[in-house]
Design an enzyme around this catalytic site. Structure first.
Site, PDB file in Angstrom:
ATOM      1  N   LYS A 116       0.806  -1.229   0.000  1.00 58.90           N
ATOM      2  CA  LYS A 116       0.000   0.000   0.000  1.00 58.90           C
ATOM      3  C   LYS A 116       0.835   1.273   0.000  1.00 58.90           C
ATOM      4  O   LYS A 116       2.032   1.259   0.253  1.00 58.90           O
ATOM      5  CB  LYS A 116      -1.006  -0.043   1.149  1.00 58.90           C
ATOM      6  CG  LYS A 116      -2.156  -1.003   0.799  1.00 58.90           C
ATOM      7  CD  LYS A 116      -3.255  -1.027   1.811  1.00 58.90           C
ATOM      8  CE  LYS A 116      -4.352  -2.000   1.305  1.00 58.90           C
ATOM      9  NZ  LYS A 116      -5.298  -2.338   2.352  1.00 58.90           N
ATOM     10  N   ARG A 138      -3.316 -10.234   5.208  1.00 61.96           N
ATOM     11  CA  ARG A 138      -3.799 -10.273   3.820  1.00 61.96           C
ATOM     12  C   ARG A 138      -2.701  -9.699   2.924  1.00 61.96           C
ATOM     13  O   ARG A 138      -2.409  -8.507   2.986  1.00 61.96           O
ATOM     14  CB  ARG A 138      -5.081  -9.453   3.719  1.00 61.96           C
ATOM     15  CG  ARG A 138      -5.721  -9.448   2.343  1.00 61.96           C
ATOM     16  CD  ARG A 138      -6.959  -8.569   2.328  1.00 61.96           C
ATOM     17  NE  ARG A 138      -7.623  -8.598   1.040  1.00 61.96           N
ATOM     18  CZ  ARG A 138      -7.237  -7.860  -0.007  1.00 61.96           C
ATOM     19  NH1 ARG A 138      -6.212  -7.055   0.081  1.00 61.96           N
ATOM     20  NH2 ARG A 138      -7.901  -7.942  -1.140  1.00 61.96           N
TER      21      ARG A 138
HETATM   22  N1  HH2 Z   1      -7.415  -4.049   1.201  1.00 63.02           N
HETATM   23  C1  HH2 Z   1      -7.814  -4.100  -0.081  1.00 63.02           C
HETATM   24  C2  HH2 Z   1      -8.932  -4.879  -0.446  1.00 63.02           C
HETATM   25  N2  HH2 Z   1      -9.604  -5.597   0.477  1.00 63.02           N
HETATM   26  N3  HH2 Z   1      -9.885  -6.310   2.714  1.00 63.02           N
HETATM   27  C3  HH2 Z   1      -9.504  -6.269   4.002  1.00 63.02           C
HETATM   28  N4  HH2 Z   1     -10.166  -6.975   4.922  1.00 63.02           N
HETATM   29  N5  HH2 Z   1      -8.431  -5.504   4.411  1.00 63.02           N
HETATM   30  C4  HH2 Z   1      -7.702  -4.757   3.547  1.00 63.02           C
HETATM   31  O1  HH2 Z   1      -6.751  -4.059   3.968  1.00 63.02           O
HETATM   32  C5  HH2 Z   1      -8.087  -4.772   2.155  1.00 63.02           C
HETATM   33  C6  HH2 Z   1      -9.209  -5.573   1.776  1.00 63.02           C
HETATM   34  C7  HH2 Z   1      -7.088  -3.324  -1.112  1.00 63.02           C
HETATM   35  O2  HH2 Z   1      -6.040  -4.080  -1.673  1.00 63.02           O
HETATM   36  P1  HH2 Z   1      -6.148  -4.850  -3.074  1.00 63.02           P
HETATM   37  O3  HH2 Z   1      -7.187  -5.914  -3.010  1.00 63.02           O
HETATM   38  O4  HH2 Z   1      -4.801  -5.322  -3.443  1.00 63.02           O
HETATM   39  O5  HH2 Z   1      -6.527  -3.715  -4.103  1.00 63.02           O
HETATM   40  P2  HH2 Z   1      -7.869  -3.290  -4.836  1.00 63.02           P
HETATM   41  O6  HH2 Z   1      -8.864  -2.893  -3.814  1.00 63.02           O
HETATM   42  O7  HH2 Z   1      -7.428  -2.145  -5.717  1.00 63.02           O
HETATM   43  O8  HH2 Z   1      -8.369  -4.468  -5.625  1.00 63.02           O
END
Ligand code: HH2
Length: 281
Positions: A223, A258
């Site tokens: 992030k 995660r």
């Molecule tokens: N972060 C993201 C998405 N889902 N869920 C939880 N529980 N906690 C988190 O910190 C979290 C999450 C964002 O990361 P990513 O899935 O890599 O990106 P994007 O939302 O752009 O798909």
């Protein structure tokens, strides 16, 4: 031996580290957008993460990156249709990353066993009722506002106390919807309506969230705050910072991590935990 849902839900008591691999079936996720939209690529990523030691694979079909727009439930389901069976076949427990009950229902019917709701049941209240009905563990995450606007100007007086109070309230809402308290995990929502100092305070204050009595999940992987601290502009090159954030949070009581890079975190945890054991910790 593979992990059970109970192992995950009691990890805050056992101290077991649970690794949740991220599988984004999206064209626009902030670090891997488009890489796994193709079902064959998604399948091999799921298999790779399971082989590297993912306990859980968190499958999402809607990006929640800052500024992102909404993806209709029907479109999320279309993206998930071919990918979910492959994720389930990998042997890891599959979690569905969605705020929509219709999407969660589709995923649970396809073999997912956990629900990860970044809106903590606020976007679609039917999602909590669904998790209750299915007995599925649910992750309740803190977000200030919504993805479109959350990074505009986030303000807190005491970010840890405010996030903790929010999560306590959402736990009560989930219980009121029929979810058993011991089936809940909480997450401070790193990067969701937070500036650098807020993210750092929350990772440092994980112990205060653990006092809610359930497992704490953190998702610092790749992030922006890591880029702010290190000067690394490319999300995919933020693995060292991701590992540091996970281990720092582990020391303070987080047990579910995660991440995009499963094998690397497994190695870091193996060394970190072995040193703690040698120290009698
Ligand atoms: N972060 C993201 C998405 N889902 N869920 C939880 N529980 N906690 C988190 O910190 C979290 C999450 C964002 O990361 P990513 O899935 O890599 O990106 P994007 O939302 O752009 O798909």
């Amino acid at each position: 031996m593979s992990i059970t849902l109970d192992d995950i839900l009691t990890s805050h008591r056992s101290g077991r580290a649970v690794v949740m691999g991220v599988l984004n079936v999206t064209p626009d996720s902030f670090s891997d957008g488009g890489a796994f939209l193709d079902p064959a690529a998604a399948r091999s990523q799921a298999e790779r993460m399971a082989a590297e030691g993912a306990d859980v694979i968190d499958v999402g079909a809607e990006s929640t990156r800052p500024g992102s727009g909404r993806v209709p439930a029907s479109e999320q389901i279309a993206r998930l249709r071919e990918v979910l069976p492959a994720a389930v076949a990998s042997g890891a427990i599959v979690s569905i990353d969605t705020t929509r009950a219709d999407v969660a229902r589709f995923a649970l019917d396809a073999g997912a066993r956990m629900v990860n709701d970044v809106s903590a049941g606020r976007d679609d209240p039917a999602l909590l009722a669904l998790a209750a009905e299915r007995g599925a563990p649910v992750v309740l995450m803190h977000m200030l506002g919504e993805p479109k606007s959350m990074q505009a100007d986030p303000q807190y007086d005491d970010v840890v106390a405010e996030v903790r109070a929010f999560l306590a309230g959402r736990m009560d809402a989930a219980v009121a919807a029929g979810v058993r308290r011991e089936r809940i995990l909480v997450d401070p929502g790193i990067g969701f309506g937070k500036r650098l100092e807020h993210n750092l305070a929350l990772l440092a204050g994980v112990g205060e969230l653990a006092a809610l009595g359930v497992a704490v999940l953190v998702g610092p992987s790749r992030k922006r705050f890591i880029g702010e601290l290190s000067g690394e502009p490319a999300p995919a090159s933020r693995l060292p910072g991701t590992l540091a954030a996970c281990l720092a949070a582990r020391r303070r009581g987080a047990t579910v991590f995660r991440v995009h890079d499963v094998g690397a975190l497994r190695q870091a945890l193996a060394v970190h935990d072995a040193i703690d054991r040698a120290a009698g910790g």
